[in-house]
Design a protein around this motif. Structure first.
Motif: not given
Length: 127
Positions: A14-22
């Motif tokens: 989830g953190i990695l996906t959030l970073v990808l979106i950022i």
């Protein structure tokens, strides 16, 4: 795809996906501003685009951290249980590789995105 997300650990994935979106939002926002900016502000926009690489590096390190924490927990359980089968051990090792692979893919994507956007903005600045 969702199976890999949950197997890799919902927290770190989830953190990695959030970073990808950022990364995507940051890059698109500053790229659009950079294409419309005056020549004097283009250098500032290009500098801000370089943060994409830092976000990508953060994703890679987060993925590796997720693997290390998962392996630490797994080794703790193995120490309590004692003897386990090789297939169980290597199956767990395979699952532990999901988050770092995802983090590295995000890092490579961020480098590619930065390179393309930087090239286009420099080309527009010169012409």
């Amino acid at each position: 795809m969702m199976k890999l997300f949950y197997e890799g650990g919902a927290l770190f994935m989830g953190i990695l996906t959030l970073v990808l979106i950022i990364i995507l939002a940051w890059g698109i926002y500053h790229f659009i501003i950079g294409t419309k900016a005056k020549e004097s502000k283009t250098d500032l926009i290009i500098h801000r685009l370089s943060y994409i690489k830092s976000f990508g590096f953060f994703a890679m390190i987060t993925g590796i951290l997720g693997q290390l924490i998962g392996m630490y927990v797994a080794f703790s359980y193995i120490a309590k249980v004692g003897d386990i089968s090789k297939s169980l051990f290597f199956g767990g090792l395979k699952v532990s590789m999901i988050a770092p692979i995802y983090g590295i893919i995000i890092f490579l994507f961020s480098l590619l995105l930065w390179f393309v956007m930087d090239y286009i903005l420099h080309r527009n600045k010169v012409s």
